[in-house]
Enzyme design. Sequence first.
Site, PDB file in Angstrom:
ATOM      1  N   GLY A  63       0.845  -1.204   0.000  1.00 46.27           N
ATOM      2  CA  GLY A  63       0.000   0.000   0.000  1.00 46.27           C
ATOM      3  C   GLY A  63       0.869   1.239   0.000  1.00 46.27           C
ATOM      4  O   GLY A  63       1.865   1.304   0.712  1.00 46.27           O
ATOM      5  N   ASP A  65       0.451   1.819   8.744  1.00 47.83           N
ATOM      6  CA  ASP A  65       0.026   1.000   9.888  1.00 47.83           C
ATOM      7  C   ASP A  65       1.003   1.083  11.067  1.00 47.83           C
ATOM      8  O   ASP A  65       0.657   0.700  12.176  1.00 47.83           O
ATOM      9  CB  ASP A  65      -0.106  -0.471   9.465  1.00 47.83           C
ATOM     10  CG  ASP A  65      -1.079  -0.657   8.304  1.00 47.83           C
ATOM     11  OD1 ASP A  65      -1.956   0.197   8.123  1.00 47.83           O
ATOM     12  OD2 ASP A  65      -0.945  -1.664   7.584  1.00 47.83           O
TER      13      ASP A  65
HETATM   14  O1  F6P Z   1      -1.160  -1.702   4.874  1.00 45.71           O
HETATM   15  C1  F6P Z   1      -1.648  -0.446   4.583  1.00 45.71           C
HETATM   16  C2  F6P Z   1      -3.123  -0.471   4.367  1.00 45.71           C
HETATM   17  O2  F6P Z   1      -3.526   0.847   4.137  1.00 45.71           O
HETATM   18  C3  F6P Z   1      -3.935  -1.095   5.511  1.00 45.71           C
HETATM   19  O3  F6P Z   1      -4.112  -0.197   6.568  1.00 45.71           O
HETATM   20  C4  F6P Z   1      -5.195  -1.487   4.775  1.00 45.71           C
HETATM   21  O4  F6P Z   1      -5.836  -2.575   5.388  1.00 45.71           O
HETATM   22  C5  F6P Z   1      -4.706  -1.894   3.429  1.00 45.71           C
HETATM   23  O5  F6P Z   1      -3.464  -1.239   3.235  1.00 45.71           O
HETATM   24  C6  F6P Z   1      -5.634  -1.549   2.294  1.00 45.71           C
HETATM   25  O6  F6P Z   1      -5.117  -2.048   1.125  1.00 45.71           O
HETATM   26  P1  F6P Z   1      -5.608  -1.700  -0.339  1.00 45.71           P
HETATM   27  O7  F6P Z   1      -5.079  -0.335  -0.679  1.00 45.71           O
HETATM   28  O8  F6P Z   1      -5.004  -2.762  -1.177  1.00 45.71           O
HETATM   29  O9  F6P Z   1      -7.108  -1.700  -0.301  1.00 45.71           O
END
Ligand code: F6P
Length: 343
Positions: free
Chosen positions: A12, A129
């Site tokens: 992410g 996170d």
């Molecule tokens: O790991 C970072 C994060 O933002 C988490 O807090 C969240 O669960 C996840 O990525 C969301 O991922 P994506 O952008 O793939 O929906």
Amino acid sequence: MEKLIGILTGGGDCPGLNPAIRGCVMRAKDHGTNCVGIQDGWRGLVNAETVPLGVADVFDIINKGGTILGTSRTNPFKKDDEAKKCAENFKKLGLDALVAMGGEDTLGVAARLYKEFKLPVVGVPKTMDNDLSATDFTFGYDTAVTIAVDAAERMRDTGRSHRRIMVLEVMGRHAGWVALTTAIASAADWVCVPEEPVDIERMCSHLKKAHTLKKTALVIVSEAITIPGEKIGKEALDDFGHMLLKERGVGDRIAEIIEKETRIETRVSVIGHIQRGGPPTIFDRILGSRMGVTAADMVESKKFGQMAALRGNDCVAVSLEEATAKLKTVPREWLRFAEIFFK
Ligand code: F6P
């Protein structure tokens, strides 16, 4: 001959990545080393997709959200031969080192490429996170919490006008850092984190008290919490085997429970990806810059298989294996600290 560093960002995105890329490119220049961008995380190395990455490409990106290199959640160890392809393309692209910027998943791949393919890799910790071990903070976290606190305070204003309880669901995956610090910094009345099952009875009785006192109450809910009595369904998994939390709707369900138990009108908002965009805070700009510079210095001194980390106020090198061995979750002391302010 001038050396060449390949830089990639995986997992992410988060604010602070562009300052880190910039720091690495600019510091590498001091060592007479050039950089090239690998697009879209590990997918870019599997497919040998690169973009030029010189000082002119990065000098004014310190205030830009996201990552100019693109990102993905590709795990090259999931498919046959993709990890081997990474090693082959490393050679083909004429790279001398790889700087991988990411969280536990991206850096877990970096650790394995170092161990199993002897690739000269340096890691840079990033994640909103804040759940990476071996570093005190990751960039992206400060910005995410700053945005969430702003949202929480806005919710309290409207909540007070309508005499409602307000629930804000924030991201944070399996660690409650974002929820916890958002709750403390926004003077919330309760926080639900994945590290502890929600105590519905205690929460609702406290919210009733808080609502009587303040004509509103604010609850911060982390996206991966367990609600007692609820079975976690078979949720979709990403390439790294992590649950995709986007459809869980725990904020909605907590709000329903609160409304039913307290008989006070309750509303919920999910902040989601808003937390991951926009300009990095000053803290994240500086931390990102420091991590990027440290990574370039680590390449220069051949500290491969290691990750730049913040310990106290120092930038140090730690082993990638140590950094990715286990998640840094919220310890009990922090949860008890937050409760001091639930009056
Ligand atoms: O790991 C970072 C994060 O933002 C988490 O807090 C969240 O669960 C996840 O990525 C969301 O991922 P994506 O952008 O793939 O929906």
